[in-house]
Design a protein around this motif. Structure first.
Motif, PDB file in Angstrom:
ATOM      1  N   GLY A  98       0.782  -1.230   0.000  1.00  0.00           N
ATOM      2  CA  GLY A  98       0.000   0.000   0.000  1.00  0.00           C
ATOM      3  C   GLY A  98       0.807   1.268   0.000  1.00  0.00           C
ATOM      4  O   GLY A  98       0.245   2.365  -0.162  1.00  0.00           O
ATOM      5  N   ASP A  99       2.126   1.173   0.168  1.00  0.00           N
ATOM      6  CA  ASP A  99       2.976   2.366   0.145  1.00  0.00           C
ATOM      7  C   ASP A  99       3.357   2.781  -1.276  1.00  0.00           C
ATOM      8  O   ASP A  99       4.015   3.798  -1.466  1.00  0.00           O
ATOM      9  CB  ASP A  99       4.258   2.122   0.954  1.00  0.00           C
ATOM     10  N   VAL A 100       2.968   1.957  -2.243  1.00  0.00           N
ATOM     11  CA  VAL A 100       3.288   2.231  -3.642  1.00  0.00           C
ATOM     12  C   VAL A 100       2.002   2.211  -4.455  1.00  0.00           C
ATOM     13  O   VAL A 100       1.212   1.276  -4.356  1.00  0.00           O
ATOM     14  CB  VAL A 100       4.281   1.189  -4.198  1.00  0.00           C
ATOM     15  N   LEU A 101       1.785   3.256  -5.246  1.00  0.00           N
ATOM     16  CA  LEU A 101       0.623   3.305  -6.123  1.00  0.00           C
ATOM     17  C   LEU A 101       0.963   2.663  -7.463  1.00  0.00           C
ATOM     18  O   LEU A 101       2.068   2.852  -7.986  1.00  0.00           O
ATOM     19  CB  LEU A 101       0.184   4.748  -6.357  1.00  0.00           C
ATOM     20  N   VAL A 102       0.010   1.915  -8.012  1.00  0.00           N
ATOM     21  CA  VAL A 102       0.196   1.290  -9.320  1.00  0.00           C
ATOM     22  C   VAL A 102      -0.797   1.928 -10.289  1.00  0.00           C
ATOM     23  O   VAL A 102      -2.012   1.761 -10.150  1.00  0.00           O
ATOM     24  CB  VAL A 102      -0.021  -0.227  -9.254  1.00  0.00           C
ATOM     25  N   ILE A 103      -0.266   2.688 -11.249  1.00  0.00           N
ATOM     26  CA  ILE A 103      -1.082   3.333 -12.277  1.00  0.00           C
ATOM     27  C   ILE A 103      -1.136   2.414 -13.497  1.00  0.00           C
ATOM     28  O   ILE A 103      -0.100   2.108 -14.097  1.00  0.00           O
ATOM     29  CB  ILE A 103      -0.503   4.703 -12.688  1.00  0.00           C
ATOM     30  N   HIS A 104      -2.346   1.971 -13.853  1.00  0.00           N
ATOM     31  CA  HIS A 104      -2.521   1.037 -14.964  1.00  0.00           C
ATOM     32  C   HIS A 104      -3.199   1.753 -16.133  1.00  0.00           C
ATOM     33  O   HIS A 104      -4.379   2.121 -16.043  1.00  0.00           O
ATOM     34  CB  HIS A 104      -3.366  -0.158 -14.513  1.00  0.00           C
ATOM     35  N   PRO A 105      -2.469   2.016 -17.247  1.00  0.00           N
ATOM     36  CA  PRO A 105      -3.090   2.682 -18.402  1.00  0.00           C
ATOM     37  C   PRO A 105      -4.257   1.861 -18.948  1.00  0.00           C
ATOM     38  O   PRO A 105      -4.165   0.633 -19.069  1.00  0.00           O
ATOM     39  CB  PRO A 105      -1.945   2.755 -19.426  1.00  0.00           C
ATOM     40  N   THR A 106      -5.366   2.538 -19.261  1.00  0.00           N
ATOM     41  CA  THR A 106      -6.564   1.839 -19.749  1.00  0.00           C
ATOM     42  C   THR A 106      -6.976   2.298 -21.145  1.00  0.00           C
ATOM     43  O   THR A 106      -7.880   1.701 -21.727  1.00  0.00           O
ATOM     44  CB  THR A 106      -7.729   2.078 -18.776  1.00  0.00           C
ATOM     45  N   ASP A 107      -6.357   3.342 -21.664  1.00  0.00           N
ATOM     46  CA  ASP A 107      -6.746   3.890 -22.957  1.00  0.00           C
ATOM     47  C   ASP A 107      -5.740   3.448 -24.015  1.00  0.00           C
ATOM     48  O   ASP A 107      -4.527   3.659 -23.872  1.00  0.00           O
ATOM     49  CB  ASP A 107      -6.787   5.417 -22.882  1.00  0.00           C
ATOM     50  N   ASP A 108      -6.223   2.866 -25.095  1.00  0.00           N
ATOM     51  CA  ASP A 108      -5.340   2.394 -26.162  1.00  0.00           C
ATOM     52  C   ASP A 108      -4.634   3.528 -26.894  1.00  0.00           C
ATOM     53  O   ASP A 108      -3.679   3.290 -27.632  1.00  0.00           O
ATOM     54  CB  ASP A 108      -6.145   1.557 -27.179  1.00  0.00           C
ATOM     55  N   VAL A 109      -5.101   4.753 -26.697  1.00  0.00           N
ATOM     56  CA  VAL A 109      -4.482   5.889 -27.360  1.00  0.00           C
ATOM     57  C   VAL A 109      -3.335   6.462 -26.524  1.00  0.00           C
ATOM     58  O   VAL A 109      -2.767   7.501 -26.864  1.00  0.00           O
ATOM     59  CB  VAL A 109      -5.532   6.984 -27.654  1.00  0.00           C
ATOM     60  N   VAL A 110      -2.981   5.798 -25.443  1.00  0.00           N
ATOM     61  CA  VAL A 110      -1.903   6.272 -24.571  1.00  0.00           C
ATOM     62  C   VAL A 110      -0.775   5.250 -24.550  1.00  0.00           C
ATOM     63  O   VAL A 110      -0.988   4.083 -24.206  1.00  0.00           O
ATOM     64  CB  VAL A 110      -2.410   6.527 -23.136  1.00  0.00           C
ATOM     65  N   ASN A 111       0.387   5.700 -24.933  1.00  0.00           N
ATOM     66  CA  ASN A 111       1.597   4.883 -24.852  1.00  0.00           C
ATOM     67  C   ASN A 111       2.068   4.896 -23.396  1.00  0.00           C
ATOM     68  O   ASN A 111       2.337   5.963 -22.839  1.00  0.00           O
ATOM     69  CB  ASN A 111       2.666   5.487 -25.772  1.00  0.00           C
ATOM     70  N   PRO A 112       2.180   3.719 -22.722  1.00  0.00           N
ATOM     71  CA  PRO A 112       2.603   3.705 -21.314  1.00  0.00           C
ATOM     72  C   PRO A 112       3.929   4.432 -21.078  1.00  0.00           C
ATOM     73  O   PRO A 112       4.096   5.099 -20.057  1.00  0.00           O
ATOM     74  CB  PRO A 112       2.712   2.210 -21.005  1.00  0.00           C
ATOM     75  N   SER A 113       4.869   4.308 -22.019  1.00  0.00           N
ATOM     76  CA  SER A 113       6.163   4.990 -21.863  1.00  0.00           C
ATOM     77  C   SER A 113       5.998   6.503 -21.931  1.00  0.00           C
ATOM     78  O   SER A 113       6.710   7.255 -21.253  1.00  0.00           O
ATOM     79  CB  SER A 113       7.143   4.521 -22.938  1.00  0.00           C
ATOM     80  N   TYR A 114       5.054   6.954 -22.751  1.00  0.00           N
ATOM     81  CA  TYR A 114       4.765   8.384 -22.838  1.00  0.00           C
ATOM     82  C   TYR A 114       4.151   8.879 -21.529  1.00  0.00           C
ATOM     83  O   TYR A 114       4.542   9.916 -20.990  1.00  0.00           O
ATOM     84  CB  TYR A 114       3.811   8.663 -24.003  1.00  0.00           C
ATOM     85  N   LEU A 115       3.203   8.125 -21.002  1.00  0.00           N
ATOM     86  CA  LEU A 115       2.576   8.503 -19.731  1.00  0.00           C
ATOM     87  C   LEU A 115       3.615   8.532 -18.615  1.00  0.00           C
ATOM     88  O   LEU A 115       3.598   9.421 -17.751  1.00  0.00           O
ATOM     89  CB  LEU A 115       1.449   7.528 -19.388  1.00  0.00           C
ATOM     90  N   TYR A 116       4.531   7.588 -18.637  1.00  0.00           N
ATOM     91  CA  TYR A 116       5.612   7.568 -17.644  1.00  0.00           C
ATOM     92  C   TYR A 116       6.433   8.858 -17.730  1.00  0.00           C
ATOM     93  O   TYR A 116       6.766   9.458 -16.702  1.00  0.00           O
ATOM     94  CB  TYR A 116       6.503   6.351 -17.887  1.00  0.00           C
ATOM     95  N   GLN A 117       6.764   9.299 -18.955  1.00  0.00           N
ATOM     96  CA  GLN A 117       7.530  10.535 -19.114  1.00  0.00           C
ATOM     97  C   GLN A 117       6.760  11.734 -18.563  1.00  0.00           C
ATOM     98  O   GLN A 117       7.339  12.618 -17.928  1.00  0.00           O
ATOM     99  CB  GLN A 117       7.876  10.765 -20.589  1.00  0.00           C
TER     100      GLN A 117
END
Length: 391
Positions: A98-117
């Motif tokens: 619980g001390d770490v949040l996990v963000i899970h991309p759900t939109d196919d129009v979002v590149n996970p690496s881009y969201l990370y940046q």
């Protein structure tokens, strides 16, 4: 081309939509059994690294229960101060607490690496810290984090949007790779130089019996203890206060040593640490070694003691606060070659020391410059116009 022009060329007329993070991602809702976790895929705030440096293997792994699952492409963010700047783009499946949040991309129009940046931008960290709550151990606000605005270029044309995102990621990843390569090269060179320096120092200071006269250190040098002082007792000034470590603890308006001074830390974690100063200093929790004129050069004595640093550290006594006794160091046997030979050895070792020091200081400075370069281009590539700016 201006900074804005560079971004405009990349967009090539495409619009930009600012969407709340919750519209394109969600917190992980899946669980994973501790049976499937080991040191390589369990992630807590302790093995997440600060300042976007990723993760290392964990020294602790839960042995029971179910934990929050993360998958490749998810973004893990430390959620307790001072760990709010810890972030990692997962490249595997694993679990966290619980001390770490996990963000899970759900939109196919979002590149996970881009969201990370986007989420490694200092603006996000400041936003997260601003909305954190709690007195003793503040945590990031999950409702506020999920509202954080994320720029999505050309959302009406998914293929073009992903192409723009991929290009941004490619450019920023190239800076990251260059920094990693440079760091590896400089680290390897520094290690080689240190080994070379140690090799020559060992050779130059290894005298056979009969080649030189050997004496105990107390026969050729005087020892003087430092003067106890606290930070409150110091007066305004720029004289380094040298105590029990490699770095001055604070500064003072007076000095009790000047000229060439060989110092040995007396107590604490660095007890036995040998250092050399050629400026006025105020010596406190340490003692200084003063070679006799015409017998032993201070710089030569420093290299002799530095060459036996491990043995001097091994002289430490005491469980709570270890310390080195002056009397034991006084009985240390040292070679006493001619002054001419001492000067020759010092001149050679000084050259190696200068080279090694310049590399040691240059490595973090070069890495910092590369990091600043990466951050500049990340800010540039992510500085999309907001609706009010476009208007």
């Amino acid at each position: 081309m201006s900074d804005r022009g560079f971004l405009e060329k990349l967009l090539d007329g495409a619009s930009v939509a600012w969407k709340p993070l919750g519209d394109i991602a969600q917190y992980s809702k899946t669980r994973i059994s501790s049976e499937h976790l080991d040191k390589t895929n369990y992630v807590g705030v302790d093995n997440l690294l600060q300042n976007r440096a990723g993760r290392v293997d964990s020294s602790y792994v839960p042995t029971s229960g179910n934990l929050t699952e993360f998958r490749a492409g998810d973004i893990l963010i430390g959620n307790i101060r001072p760990y709010l700047r810890k972030i990692w783009l997962a490249d595997r499946t694993g679990g966290t607490n619980g001390d770490v949040l996990v963000i899970h991309p759900t939109d196919d129009v979002v590149n996970p690496s881009y969201l990370y940046q986007v989420l490694t931008d200092e603006k996000f960290f400041e936003y997260n810290i601003q909305h954190s709550k709690g007195a003793k151990m503040p945590r990031g606000s999950k409702p506020e984090i999920i509202r954080y605005p994320v720029p999505i270029p050309c959302p009406e044309y998914p293929e073009k949007s992903l192409a723009i995102q991929a290009e941004i990621v490619r450019i920023l990843d190239s800076f990251t790779e260059l920094t990693a390569e440079l760091t590896a090269e400089l680290t390897a060179e520094l290690k080689a130089r240190k080994q070379q320096y140690n090799h020559y120092r060992d050779q130059l200071l290894s005298f056979e019996d009969g080649d030189v006269e050997w004496k105990t250190l107390v026969e050729v040098a005087d020892f003087r203890r430092g003067t106890a002082i606290t930070k409150k007792q110091t007066t305004e000034g720029d004289i380094p206060v040298v105590a029990n470590g490699p770095v001055p603890t604070y500064t003072h308006g007076e000095h009790n040593r000047e000229g060439e001074t060989v110092v040995i830390a007396r107590s604490g974690a660095y007890a036995g640490y040998v250092s050399y100063w050629n400026e006025p200093i105020f010596l406190t929790d340490a003692f200084s070694v003063h070679p006799h004129d015409g017998v032993l050069k201070p710089r030569f004595a420093y290299y002799l003691l530095q060459n036996k640093q491990d043995q001097i550290h091994a002289m430490k006594k005491g469980a709570g606060v270890p310390h080195v006794r002056v009397k034991e160091v006084e009985l240390y046997d040292v070679p006493v070659p001619s002054l001419t030979e001492q000067d020759r050895i010092v001149a050679i070792l000084d050259k190696f020391d200068t080279l090694t020091t310049s590399l040691s200081e240059g490595l973090p400075r070069e890495i910092k410059l590369r990091q600043q370069q990466y951050e500049y281009y990340r800010d540039l590539l992510l500085s999309f116009p907001k609706p009010e700016e476009a208007a």
